[in-house]
Design a protein around this motif. Sequence first.
Motif, PDB file in Angstrom:
ATOM      1  N   GLY A  44       8.183  32.826  33.402  1.00 36.16           N
ATOM      2  CA  GLY A  44       9.410  32.506  34.126  1.00 36.16           C
ATOM      3  C   GLY A  44      10.028  31.159  33.768  1.00 36.16           C
ATOM      4  N   ARG A  45       9.415  30.411  32.882  1.00 36.06           N
ATOM      5  CA  ARG A  45       9.949  29.089  32.500  1.00 36.06           C
ATOM      6  C   ARG A  45      10.493  29.153  31.090  1.00 36.06           C
ATOM      7  NH1 ARG A  45       8.086  24.659  35.686  1.00 36.06           N
ATOM      8  NH2 ARG A  45       9.774  23.662  34.601  1.00 36.06           N
ATOM      9  N   ARG A  46      11.476  28.308  30.798  1.00 35.09           N
ATOM     10  CA  ARG A  46      12.076  28.279  29.465  1.00 35.09           C
ATOM     11  C   ARG A  46      11.933  26.901  28.826  1.00 35.09           C
ATOM     12  NH1 ARG A  46      17.849  30.170  29.670  1.00 35.09           N
ATOM     13  NH2 ARG A  46      17.588  29.773  27.469  1.00 35.09           N
ATOM     14  N   MET A  47      10.876  26.200  29.184  1.00 40.15           N
ATOM     15  CA  MET A  47      10.623  24.896  28.555  1.00 40.15           C
ATOM     16  C   MET A  47       9.132  24.723  28.338  1.00 40.15           C
ATOM     17  SD  MET A  47      11.064  22.058  31.598  1.00 40.15           S
ATOM     18  CE  MET A  47      12.799  22.238  31.646  1.00 40.15           C
ATOM     19  N   THR A  48       8.822  23.890  27.342  1.00 37.96           N
ATOM     20  CA  THR A  48       7.416  23.609  27.051  1.00 37.96           C
ATOM     21  C   THR A  48       7.304  22.344  26.215  1.00 37.96           C
ATOM     22  OG1 THR A  48       5.335  24.620  26.354  1.00 37.96           O
ATOM     23  CG2 THR A  48       7.233  24.968  24.909  1.00 37.96           C
ATOM     24  N   GLY A  49       6.098  21.831  26.094  1.00 27.65           N
ATOM     25  CA  GLY A  49       5.840  20.629  25.310  1.00 27.65           C
ATOM     26  C   GLY A  49       5.257  20.959  23.943  1.00 27.65           C
ATOM     27  N   CYS A  50       5.586  20.121  22.963  1.00 31.48           N
ATOM     28  CA  CYS A  50       5.024  20.225  21.612  1.00 31.48           C
ATOM     29  C   CYS A  50       4.440  18.876  21.228  1.00 31.48           C
ATOM     30  CB  CYS A  50       6.093  20.614  20.590  1.00 31.48           C
ATOM     31  SG  CYS A  50       6.787  22.255  20.830  1.00 31.48           S
ATOM     32  N   TYR A  51       3.400  18.929  20.424  1.00 34.16           N
ATOM     33  CA  TYR A  51       2.647  17.729  20.057  1.00 34.16           C
ATOM     34  C   TYR A  51       2.365  17.748  18.564  1.00 34.16           C
ATOM     35  CZ  TYR A  51       2.052  18.728  24.969  1.00 34.16           C
ATOM     36  OH  TYR A  51       2.315  19.059  26.273  1.00 34.16           O
ATOM     37  N   LEU A  52       2.276  16.575  17.963  1.00 33.22           N
ATOM     38  CA  LEU A  52       1.972  16.442  16.544  1.00 33.22           C
ATOM     39  C   LEU A  52       1.675  14.993  16.242  1.00 33.22           C
ATOM     40  CD1 LEU A  52       5.150  16.259  14.397  1.00 33.22           C
ATOM     41  CD2 LEU A  52       5.339  16.722  16.818  1.00 33.22           C
ATOM     42  N   SER A  53       1.256  14.732  15.016  1.00 33.02           N
ATOM     43  CA  SER A  53       1.026  13.364  14.551  1.00 33.02           C
ATOM     44  C   SER A  53       2.006  13.055  13.434  1.00 33.02           C
ATOM     45  CB  SER A  53      -0.404  13.208  14.029  1.00 33.02           C
ATOM     46  OG  SER A  53      -1.323  13.390  15.078  1.00 33.02           O
ATOM     47  N   LEU A  54       2.554  11.836  13.446  1.00 32.40           N
ATOM     48  CA  LEU A  54       3.504  11.385  12.438  1.00 32.40           C
ATOM     49  C   LEU A  54       3.006  10.097  11.806  1.00 32.40           C
ATOM     50  CD1 LEU A  54       6.792  11.922  14.502  1.00 32.40           C
ATOM     51  CD2 LEU A  54       5.929  13.367  12.644  1.00 32.40           C
ATOM     52  N   THR A  55       3.078  10.025  10.471  1.00 39.38           N
ATOM     53  CA  THR A  55       2.714   8.807   9.758  1.00 39.38           C
ATOM     54  C   THR A  55       3.837   8.474   8.786  1.00 39.38           C
ATOM     55  OG1 THR A  55       0.384   9.462   9.889  1.00 39.38           O
ATOM     56  CG2 THR A  55       0.941   7.664   8.373  1.00 39.38           C
ATOM     57  N   ALA A  56       4.452   7.317   8.981  1.00 34.66           N
ATOM     58  CA  ALA A  56       5.557   6.879   8.128  1.00 34.66           C
ATOM     59  C   ALA A  56       5.051   5.842   7.129  1.00 34.66           C
ATOM     60  CB  ALA A  56       6.680   6.276   8.971  1.00 34.66           C
ATOM     61  N   PRO A  57       5.448   5.952   5.848  1.00 37.57           N
ATOM     62  CA  PRO A  57       5.006   4.972   4.852  1.00 37.57           C
ATOM     63  C   PRO A  57       5.635   3.595   5.067  1.00 37.57           C
ATOM     64  CG  PRO A  57       6.547   6.524   3.882  1.00 37.57           C
ATOM     65  CD  PRO A  57       6.268   7.005   5.268  1.00 37.57           C
ATOM     66  N   ALA A  58       6.808   3.557   5.682  1.00 38.89           N
ATOM     67  CA  ALA A  58       7.499   2.307   6.017  1.00 38.89           C
ATOM     68  C   ALA A  58       7.989   2.441   7.458  1.00 38.89           C
ATOM     69  CB  ALA A  58       8.687   2.092   5.072  1.00 38.89           C
ATOM     70  N   ALA A  59       8.240   1.322   8.107  1.00 35.39           N
ATOM     71  CA  ALA A  59       8.715   1.367   9.492  1.00 35.39           C
ATOM     72  C   ALA A  59       9.933   2.280   9.585  1.00 35.39           C
ATOM     73  CB  ALA A  59       9.058  -0.035   9.976  1.00 35.39           C
ATOM     74  N   ASP A  60       9.927   3.146  10.578  1.00 39.17           N
ATOM     75  CA  ASP A  60      10.991   4.140  10.719  1.00 39.17           C
ATOM     76  C   ASP A  60      11.119   4.492  12.191  1.00 39.17           C
ATOM     77  OD1 ASP A  60      12.965   5.996  10.006  1.00 39.17           O
ATOM     78  OD2 ASP A  60      11.780   6.842   8.372  1.00 39.17           O
ATOM     79  N   ARG A  61      11.911   5.508  12.479  1.00 42.27           N
ATOM     80  CA  ARG A  61      12.126   5.952  13.853  1.00 42.27           C
ATOM     81  C   ARG A  61      12.466   7.437  13.828  1.00 42.27           C
ATOM     82  NH1 ARG A  61      13.246   3.493  18.691  1.00 42.27           N
ATOM     83  NH2 ARG A  61      13.037   1.473  17.707  1.00 42.27           N
ATOM     84  N   LEU A  62      11.783   8.220  14.646  1.00 43.48           N
ATOM     85  CA  LEU A  62      12.138   9.625  14.840  1.00 43.48           C
ATOM     86  C   LEU A  62      13.353   9.636  15.752  1.00 43.48           C
ATOM     87  CD1 LEU A  62      11.599  12.694  14.611  1.00 43.48           C
ATOM     88  CD2 LEU A  62      10.052  12.446  16.587  1.00 43.48           C
ATOM     89  N   LEU A  63      14.488  10.100  15.234  1.00 46.78           N
ATOM     90  CA  LEU A  63      15.741  10.063  15.988  1.00 46.78           C
ATOM     91  C   LEU A  63      16.029  11.336  16.766  1.00 46.78           C
ATOM     92  CD1 LEU A  63      18.123   8.355  13.412  1.00 46.78           C
ATOM     93  CD2 LEU A  63      16.961   7.320  15.379  1.00 46.78           C
ATOM     94  N   SER A  64      15.738  12.491  16.163  1.00 48.28           N
ATOM     95  CA  SER A  64      16.055  13.745  16.835  1.00 48.28           C
ATOM     96  C   SER A  64      15.222  14.877  16.253  1.00 48.28           C
ATOM     97  CB  SER A  64      17.545  14.070  16.706  1.00 48.28           C
ATOM     98  OG  SER A  64      17.881  14.315  15.348  1.00 48.28           O
ATOM     99  N   VAL A  65      15.161  15.960  17.019  1.00 46.44           N
ATOM    100  CA  VAL A  65      14.454  17.158  16.608  1.00 46.44           C
ATOM    101  C   VAL A  65      15.302  18.354  17.027  1.00 46.44           C
ATOM    102  CG1 VAL A  65      12.311  18.497  16.813  1.00 46.44           C
ATOM    103  CG2 VAL A  65      12.232  15.993  16.966  1.00 46.44           C
ATOM    104  N   THR A  66      15.374  19.357  16.179  1.00 46.27           N
ATOM    105  CA  THR A  66      16.045  20.612  16.518  1.00 46.27           C
ATOM    106  C   THR A  66      15.090  21.760  16.232  1.00 46.27           C
ATOM    107  OG1 THR A  66      17.034  20.821  14.309  1.00 46.27           O
ATOM    108  CG2 THR A  66      18.359  19.703  15.998  1.00 46.27           C
TER     109      THR A  66
END
Length: 157
Positions: A44-66
């Motif tokens: 009955g719900r239409r939302m959920t959480g997702c998880y992962l690991s991210l490693t950037a070679p240089a300082a960066d920022r995750l801006l968005s996900v689709t």
Amino acid sequence: MTRAPLLAFAVLGLAACSQDGPAGSGEQATVQAAAAICRPTPVGRRMTGCYLSLTAPAADRLLSVTSPDANLVQIHESRIESGMMMMGELRDGLPLPAGETVALKPGGDHLMLMGVKQPLVPGDTVTLALTFASSGPVELTATVGQPEATTSAAAAH
């Protein structure tokens, strides 16, 4: 003195300062993504959480996900305020320090799929497209299942 050598030095200097990948290869650096998993959607719900690991070679920022599997994906944080677990969107994205693995996990930073188009059941997959401030985009496939157990009482999603 002719202008050609000065122009050549200027072009070389700008190339050395570019955001390109290793050794001026002309390629953007790529953030490494691993262990992507999304929880099944509760009945009955239409939302959920997702998880992962991210490693950037240089300082960066995750801006968005689709995702084609959801109407909206937000980058969320979980935090304790006045003794209560609060969750909210990181509107400025998620910082990725150079060379450090950032784990999105239950009870902490995570991705929130909203308006999931079809119920997600264990064994399904979810396509995620990640956009970063500096690095090239990353597309990956997350498995639907239960993430590893966490000791946090906040792991309710």
